[in-house]
Design an enzyme around this catalytic site. Structure first.
Site, mmCIF file in Angstrom:
data_model
loop_
_atom_site.group_PDB
_atom_site.id
_atom_site.type_symbol
_atom_site.label_atom_id
_atom_site.label_comp_id
_atom_site.label_asym_id
_atom_site.label_seq_id
_atom_site.Cartn_x
_atom_site.Cartn_y
_atom_site.Cartn_z
ATOM 1 C CB VAL A 111 -0.917 0.014 1.243
ATOM 2 C CG1 VAL A 111 -1.779 1.274 1.254
ATOM 3 C CG2 VAL A 111 -1.799 -1.234 1.260
ATOM 4 C CB CYS A 112 2.122 3.362 -2.633
ATOM 5 S SG CYS A 112 3.397 2.202 -3.115
#
Length: 286
Positions: A111-112
């Site tokens: 998850v960025c």
């Protein structure tokens, strides 16, 4: 040498992992309680029994986006220094590593986001919380996710790649983040806890009629063929599109969800004590 040291008591046993400090545990518990209280219709969170700093979370896809109907499972892990330092977050709904559901949600589960320290921008601070993380993820699930990638911000809504990405995500969401997440026969290395399954069943049934309307619209349009991810963040594709088959699967999940909630409702009812009937002396035979 190691065996000799053990024999003579010279080798020390590996130290047990340190328990999380009370401040961390209290803050995690408070964050979870806040989500259960303030965001019960769209978010879910529950601490794991074995490791209280690890939280199973569910994010519902917002209406008006290609994520609608999706129930996305995330694992959030809090360091012992929480909330001074940020948690880490992994998306567990990836179609077994096949689908990157967003330019910021990789098919590897990464998850960025800047508050997680996995993207550029304003970072974490102690005023943030688990709600901040989950609401930020939900904000990524907007009506033009193709434009979340830097350099695509100005892409027109009717751009072929933009429309193709929406079509890809809509089908992938219903297939992997709805039908598969709700399938009791599906096995996972990190299954949803019982309370999360109930949450997913409730949210699915609330949205069921609108989901079926979406599917029927695609059937009427004759949507078929193979959908591909124009962002190239996913695997080789989803295979042949089958909205008719998807509709059948959704009806099955509906029946299973209703059964799950009915069963749990029965389990929650207090047991009624059986009253003893007054004994009646046996009648004498004539």
């Amino acid at each position: 040498m190691a065996s000799l040291l053990n024999w003579f008591g010279g080798a020390s046993k590996p130290a047990a992992p340190a328990a999380p400090p009370g401040r961390c545990l209290k803050r995690v518990a408070r964050d979870v309680a806040t989500i259960r209280r303030d965001h019960a219709t769209n978010l879910f969170a529950e601490q794991r029994e074995a490791v209280a700093t690890t939280v199973d979370c569910v994010v519902c896809g917002p209406e008006g986006t290609p994520y609608y109907g999706g129930l996305f499972h995330f694992r959030v892990e809090h360091p012992h220094s929480y909330p001074v330092e940020n948690p880490t977050c992994t998306n567990l709904t990836t179609g077994q590593g096949r689908v990157g559901f967003n330019p910021n949600l990789y098919r590897t589960g990464k998850v960025c986001m800047s508050i997680l320290g996995t993207w550029v921008g304003p970072g974490w601070n102690p005023s943030h919380s688990l709600s901040s993380v989950l609401l930020s993820i939900q904000s990524l699930m907007n009506d033009q996710p193709y434009c979340n990638e830097p350099g695509r911000e100005g892409v027109a809504r009717d751009d072929p790649n933009n429309k193709a990405y929406d079509a890809f995500l809509k089908y992938a969401t219903l297939k992997f983040a709805c039908v598969d997440v709700l399938d009791p026969a599906k096995t996972s290395a990190e299954p949803l806890p019982a309370a999360a399954k109930r949450f997913c069943a409730e949210r699915f049934l609330e949205r069921y009629d609108k989901i079926i309307e979406m599917v029927d619209a695609e059937i009427e349009k004759g949507t078929s063929g193979r959908l591909k991810d124009p962002s190239r963040a996913s695997a080789l594709g989803l295979g042949p599109v089958d909205y008719k088959g998807l509709r059948v699967d959704l009806a099955k999940r509906k029946a299973e969800a209703e059964k799950l909630l009915e069963t749990e409702s029965d389990d929650d009812e207090p047991a009624v004590e059986a009253k003893e009937e007054p004994s009646t002396p046996p009648r004498e035979a004539p």
